[in-house]
Write an enzyme that holds these catalytic residues in place. Structure first.
Site, PDB file in Angstrom:
ATOM      1  N   ASP A  33      -0.366  -3.148  -5.759  1.00 62.59           N
ATOM      2  CA  ASP A  33      -0.015  -3.436  -7.139  1.00 62.59           C
ATOM      3  C   ASP A  33       1.420  -3.980  -7.255  1.00 62.59           C
ATOM      4  OD1 ASP A  33      -0.482  -3.541  -9.861  1.00 62.59           O
ATOM      5  OD2 ASP A  33       0.150  -1.484 -10.219  1.00 62.59           O
ATOM      6  N   ASN A  81      -9.716  -7.501 -13.480  1.00 70.43           N
ATOM      7  CA  ASN A  81      -8.935  -8.696 -13.140  1.00 70.43           C
ATOM      8  C   ASN A  81      -9.733  -9.991 -13.323  1.00 70.43           C
ATOM      9  OD1 ASN A  81      -7.358  -7.062 -10.271  1.00 70.43           O
ATOM     10  ND2 ASN A  81      -6.758  -7.046 -12.430  1.00 70.43           N
TER      11      ASN A  81
END
Length: 253
Positions: A33, A81
């Site tokens: 991340d 995403n």
């Protein structure tokens, strides 16, 4: 080499030396991340952050291999995403395809693609599957590449596969429900046949699962690191291992 490098190297060697080899994880899962924030902090485009993150992957795998880890799960792209703007998503998918192909080309890891491949563009799904197929005979560490992955979707897929398999064997819904066990569902997860992750690492300072390995992480230990993924260092990894080794895992007991 400056004095900072000398101090860092000495500290890294000390942490490595003090790690109890018998208390290290078999399966490490990592939420990679912070790529976009890394790029933004440098005034660069989003794609440069994703590429920097992809370039870090093989280094992490080498650290895991050296530490005796047997399974690694990397979360590269979530189902959420996939809702990103096309101008970001299209380059990201190509970066992932290339990164996974490069891992396969190295011949160092057995790759397994985990996720809902039907949600991906057909050419991306085909590329990832082909890369994994090329590594099917590789011995050593298994690397799960989570693309188009969501924990809730995985559980739903597992239950669906279980129901279809049992129905194909002639069982009624009542019979399936009467004998259903946790182990039955686990046998239909994307990671079936593998041990659950012992340690889950998330970079970028966020302290939440975000849907990652919801089923498998029930008894995992978690380690949250402030560094954005492209800045994640060997010493950060060693600190995660040290924190894991220092915990007493009770598994609910």
């Amino acid at each position: 080499m400056g004095w900072r490098d000398v101090v860092y190297g000495a500290y890294e060697r000390r942490v490595l030396k003090d790690l109890p080899k018998e208390a290290l994880p078999r399966h490490v899962a990592v939420m990679l991340d912070g790529n976009r924030r890394w790029a933004k902090a440098r005034g660069a485009g989003t794609a440069s952050g994703h590429q920097a993150g992809a370039d870090k992957i093989e280094e992490l795998l080498e650290w895991c291999r050296d530490a005796g880890v047997e399974y690694v799960t990397l979360w590269l792209l979530s189902t959420d995403n996939l809702r990103r703007a096309e101008e970001e998503l299209a380059p990201l998918l190509k970066i992932i395809e290339t990164a996974v192909a490069d891992l396969a080309e190295s011949g160092n890891w057995r790759l397994k693609i985990v996720g809902a491949l039907d949600l991906l563009p057909p050419e991306t799904a085909a590329s990832l599957s082909a890369s994994a197929e090329r590594t099917k005979d590789v011995e050593g560490m298994t690397v799960n590449v989570a693309v188009g992955y969501g924990g809730r979707r995985e559980i739903a897929d597992a239950v669906r596969d279980l129901l279809l398999a049992r129905a194909a064997d002639g069982e009624s819904i009542e019979q399936i429900a009467a004998g259903l066990t946790v182990e039955d569902i686990a046998e239909h997860l994307y990671t079936k046949g593998q041990p659950d992750p012992d340690l889950v690492i998330r970079t970028s300072g966020e302290q939440r699962l975000g849907g990652f390995l919801l089923w498998q992480s029930a008894t995992s230990e978690f380690y949250f690191c402030e560094a954005y993924w492209p800045d994640f260092r060997h010493v950060d990894f060693l600190r995660a291992l040290r924190a894991y080794a220092g915990r007493h895992r009770r598994f609910g007991g």
